[in-house]
Scaffold this motif. Structure first.
Motif, PDB file in Angstrom:
ATOM      1  N   LYS A   1       0.837  -1.193   0.000  1.00  0.00           N
ATOM      2  CA  LYS A   1       0.000   0.000   0.000  1.00  0.00           C
ATOM      3  C   LYS A   1       0.874   1.246   0.000  1.00  0.00           C
ATOM      4  CE  LYS A   1      -3.761   2.272   2.534  1.00  0.00           C
ATOM      5  NZ  LYS A   1      -4.660   2.209   3.714  1.00  0.00           N
TER       6      LYS A   1
ATOM      7  N   SER B   1      -1.112   7.355   2.050  1.00  0.00           N
ATOM      8  CA  SER B   1      -2.412   7.972   1.752  1.00  0.00           C
ATOM      9  C   SER B   1      -2.206   9.313   1.055  1.00  0.00           C
ATOM     10  CB  SER B   1      -3.198   8.175   3.047  1.00  0.00           C
ATOM     11  OG  SER B   1      -2.558   9.170   3.846  1.00  0.00           O
TER      12      SER B   1
ATOM     13  N   SER C   1      -6.222   1.121  -7.327  1.00  0.00           N
ATOM     14  CA  SER C   1      -6.908   1.661  -6.149  1.00  0.00           C
ATOM     15  C   SER C   1      -8.005   0.708  -5.680  1.00  0.00           C
ATOM     16  CB  SER C   1      -7.519   3.030  -6.465  1.00  0.00           C
ATOM     17  OG  SER C   1      -8.477   2.919  -7.504  1.00  0.00           O
TER      18      SER C   1
ATOM     19  N   GLY D   1      -7.338   2.520  -0.376  1.00  0.00           N
ATOM     20  CA  GLY D   1      -6.155   3.259  -0.790  1.00  0.00           C
ATOM     21  C   GLY D   1      -5.572   2.763  -2.093  1.00  0.00           C
TER      22      GLY D   1
END
Length: 449
Positions: free
Chosen positions: A25, A28, A58, A63
């Motif tokens: 990931k 953010s 996404s 995220g």
């Protein structure tokens, strides 16, 4: 725009170098905007572009993640390169802008569909040459469109210049030793009159250059002002100014092969062309080191006095209109600039690792290195006792591929240095340290016969 490009380049580099791995990931939007010191909209734009290129994806309410790639060379041991490649001068296959350029090709077909059925202009696609006016100006090469000619790679321009007559009435080509090996073989094969001047990692004797200009029959001096192949070094500002001044004083032309103008920190130096007050500098630029060699597109900026003769020797259209149109779009939409930043960061990191490895393993001074901090080449100068053929063979047995410096001299040149030309363009970062260690170990072993 520059902030957006630098963020894109940095994220792509982190993914490529494994700092962000498959499936990981990403920060953010808020965290990334704080990290890069920019607005959230800039981060959103960068992430959207990466998603469009299938680099990330996404998940709503979760995220952005790095696309998982089972064939990723960094993480699949079965795909790790068998050899450490310090020999290849071609760009890294893993950073070719395939998707970007494919998009540009498709757009070029739609935009220039009727032009593709014509032979075009032997000087090059007019829209590309217009674009190149501002593109070259970024490197302090200010030229009217009429003086810009698109060629089938820089090598075509070099061949034409070697064969065509020059208005100074002279016939000898002056080349540095060492120099670009393919061009040296061309000059020898075509029996072009050649004179030589030594260039080392420490530079070139400008007094000797003046003597050659003054007393020889030099029609032009072929030189690489930055990222010299094979030395990796660049002229400083004073040397560039001096060369331009000598050309004007003795009516000798300079062929400045700025084939890697876009790489590294030395783009802050102006080329010799920028100091030319008397139209004696011919400027060459290649796109093969930034995009890919198969594009076969180069650019030559000519003094007005040479245009007619050069065009007569070029005669016909020999560069793909489709490739030229795609390159035009690639530059205009900012993709070239973004990819350039990516390549610069990638190569700068590899050169840094190379320098660190040399410092770590060369404490006994077995080799001498050229002082370079950017570009793709470095000279590793070896003891005179080393048998180059045996050294290359020994390293090949250890799966380290290197190139002897011998081929970068004219065949009858006697005073050549013993060195390896090291290229980091395809040497992966996690291999460089091991490769340098092997080179220094083998060079220091002795027992050459």
């Amino acid at each position: 725009m520059k902030k957006y490009i630098s963020i894109l380049s940095d994220i792509e580099l982190k993914i490529r170098e494994g700092q962000y791995i498959s499936g990981q990931k990403l920060p953010s939007i808020r965290d990334a905007s704080e990290l890069y010191g920019c607005s959230k909209s800039t981060i959103l734009r960068a992430y959207a572009e990466l998603e469009k290129k299938h680099v990330i994806y996404s998940i709503p309410q979760s995220g952005y993640y790095v696309v998982e790639n089972s064939g990723d060379l960094r993480h699949s041991r079965s795909h790790i390169q068998a050899s450490i490649d310090f020999a290849s001068a071609s760009p890294d296959l893993n950073v070719f802008p395939y998707l970007d350029f494919q998009h540009c090709l498709n757009q070029a077909i739609d935009t220039y569909k009727y032009h593709l059925f014509t032979y075009g202009d032997s000087q090059g696609l007019e829209t590309l040459r217009h674009t190149l006016v501002s593109h070259l100006a970024d490197n302090q090469v200010f030229a009217k469109m009429e003086r810009i000619i698109v060629t089938s790679g820089v090598q075509q321009a070099l061949e034409i210049l070697a064969k065509m007559p020059f208005p100074n009435g002279k016939k000898t080509v002056l080349v540095e030793q060492p120099s670009y090996d393919i061009y040296l073989r061309l000059l020898e094969g075509e029996s072009i009159p050649v004179s030589t001047i030594a260039r080392t990692a420490a530079g070139m004797d400008l007094q000797e250059l003046e003597n050659q200009f003054k007393n020889g029959t030099i029609k032009f001096f072929y030189t690489m002002s930055r990222y010299h192949n094979p030395l990796g070094t660049s002229y400083n500002t004073e040397e560039r100014k001096a060369i331009a001044a000598l050309a004007a004083k003795y009516d000798v032309f300079i062929v400045e092969d700025d084939y890697m103008a876009d790489l590294g920190i030395d783009h802050l130096f102006d080329p010799i062309y920028a100091y030319d007050q008397t139209d004696h500098v011919i400027y060459l630029k290649s796109f093969s080191k930034i995009i890919f060699p198969g594009l076969r597109l180069g650019v030559v900026v000519l003094p007005e006095i040479l245009l007619k003769t050069f065009s007569a020797y070029k005669r016909y259209v020999d560069t793909s209109i489709l490739s030229q149109a795609a390159l035009d779009i690639y530059i205009k939409n900012g993709m070239y600039e973004r990819h350039k930043h990516t390549i610069c960061s990638l190569y700068a990191e590899r050169i840094r690792i190379l320098n660190q490895a040399v410092e770590r393993y060369n404490q006994d001074g077995v080799i001498e290195v050229s002082a370079v901090s950017s570009g793709v080449y470095m000279q590793l100068k070896l003891p005179r006792t080393v048998n180059m053929e045996r050294l290359v063979q020994r390293l090949a047995a250890r799966k380290v591929l290197v190139v002897s410096g011998k081929g970068f001299y004219l065949s009858d040149y006697k005073e050549h240095e013993k060195f390896l030309r090291i290229s980091i363009s395809r040497a992966q970062p996690d291999q460089i340290d091991e490769g340098v260690k092997a080179i220094i170990e083998e060079a220091g072993r002795g027992n050459w016969y």
